[in-house]
Scaffold this motif. Structure first.
Motif, PDB file in Angstrom:
ATOM      1  N   GLU A  29      48.729  36.088  50.374  1.00 53.85           N
ATOM      2  CA  GLU A  29      49.117  35.538  51.898  1.00 53.85           C
ATOM      3  C   GLU A  29      47.832  34.867  52.403  1.00 53.85           C
ATOM      4  O   GLU A  29      46.694  34.809  51.723  1.00 53.85           O
ATOM      5  CB  GLU A  29      49.488  36.795  52.822  1.00 53.85           C
ATOM      6  N   ASP A  30      47.768  34.958  53.822  1.00 53.01           N
ATOM      7  CA  ASP A  30      46.679  34.299  54.251  1.00 53.01           C
ATOM      8  C   ASP A  30      45.209  35.280  54.476  1.00 53.01           C
ATOM      9  O   ASP A  30      44.099  34.959  54.560  1.00 53.01           O
ATOM     10  CB  ASP A  30      46.952  33.757  55.611  1.00 53.01           C
ATOM     11  N   ASP A  31      45.560  36.704  54.021  1.00 50.18           N
ATOM     12  CA  ASP A  31      44.234  37.425  54.087  1.00 50.18           C
ATOM     13  C   ASP A  31      44.340  38.227  53.001  1.00 50.18           C
ATOM     14  O   ASP A  31      43.207  39.206  52.878  1.00 50.18           O
ATOM     15  CB  ASP A  31      44.548  38.387  55.251  1.00 50.18           C
ATOM     16  N   HIS A  32      44.992  38.278  51.981  1.00 48.37           N
ATOM     17  CA  HIS A  32      44.815  38.727  50.724  1.00 48.37           C
ATOM     18  C   HIS A  32      45.580  38.356  49.649  1.00 48.37           C
ATOM     19  O   HIS A  32      46.319  37.056  49.847  1.00 48.37           O
ATOM     20  CB  HIS A  32      45.339  40.199  50.816  1.00 48.37           C
ATOM     21  N   VAL A  33      45.020  38.664  48.363  1.00 54.93           N
ATOM     22  CA  VAL A  33      45.657  38.079  46.986  1.00 54.93           C
ATOM     23  C   VAL A  33      46.284  39.264  46.169  1.00 54.93           C
ATOM     24  O   VAL A  33      45.272  40.217  46.168  1.00 54.93           O
ATOM     25  CB  VAL A  33      44.640  37.078  46.359  1.00 54.93           C
ATOM     26  N   HIS A  34      47.023  38.713  45.358  1.00 59.62           N
ATOM     27  CA  HIS A  34      47.669  40.105  44.483  1.00 59.62           C
ATOM     28  C   HIS A  34      47.432  39.305  42.788  1.00 59.62           C
ATOM     29  O   HIS A  34      47.700  37.949  42.900  1.00 59.62           O
ATOM     30  CB  HIS A  34      49.077  40.352  44.568  1.00 59.62           C
ATOM     31  N   LEU A  35      46.981  40.023  41.898  1.00 58.25           N
ATOM     32  CA  LEU A  35      46.762  39.420  40.761  1.00 58.25           C
ATOM     33  C   LEU A  35      47.330  40.360  39.697  1.00 58.25           C
ATOM     34  O   LEU A  35      47.357  41.593  39.942  1.00 58.25           O
ATOM     35  CB  LEU A  35      45.363  39.305  40.406  1.00 58.25           C
ATOM     36  N   LEU A  36      47.970  39.762  38.600  1.00 58.44           N
ATOM     37  CA  LEU A  36      48.620  40.868  37.661  1.00 58.44           C
ATOM     38  C   LEU A  36      47.967  40.303  36.517  1.00 58.44           C
ATOM     39  O   LEU A  36      47.750  38.838  36.027  1.00 58.44           O
ATOM     40  CB  LEU A  36      49.965  40.671  37.382  1.00 58.44           C
TER      41      LEU A  36
END
Length: 137
Positions: free
Chosen positions: A61-68
């Motif tokens: 989103e505009d203030d964080h990222v998720h990674l797998l």
């Protein structure tokens, strides 16, 4: 970025290790847009390949990222995270002068991060959760 559920093998081991990572922008500033996340996807893919890891999924989103990330047993998650955050911060700020103006000391990410082993939940569920993030326009 495939749906890789098979067991990988090394010289002396067999493994199937995944980690779910979350990086938050410093001061939780809302600076990420679709273009930034696409650039981060390319940067994260390259860094992961340098570690012998595979980026399975990334979104945010505009203030964080998720990674797998699927990684090998010889890779320390903390070393992978440090490289992912350092390289992505440097390259994204270099490509995006608007970000450089928002951060004075050259840091895009908060110093903390979230990391969770994905052994308990099926990878498909974690991947679906990451895919459902509201990518900014």
């Amino acid at each position: 970025m495939g749906d890789n559920q098979e067991i990988r093998t090394g010289r002396h081991c067999a493994f199937n290790m995944h980690v779910h990572l979350v990086f938050v922008t410093k001061y939780r500033r809302q600076v990420l847009d679709r273009d930034a996340i696409d650039q981060l996807r390319d940067i994260f893919t390259k860094v992961c390949s340098d570690f012998g890891a595979e980026l399975v999924e990334v979104d945010g989103e505009d203030d964080h990222v998720h990674l797998l990330v699927e990684y090998q047993p010889k890779v320390a998650v903390s070393a992978l995270v440090n490289s992912l955050k350092g390289v992505s911060s440097r390259l994204l700020r270099k490509a995006r002068p608007d970000l450089r103006a928002r951060y004075f000391k050259g840091t895009l990410w908060s110093p903390s991060y979230f990391a969770a082993s994905c052994g308990g939940a099926p990878i498909s569920i974690v991947r679906q959760y990451i895919e459902q993030q509201r990518t900014p326009e």
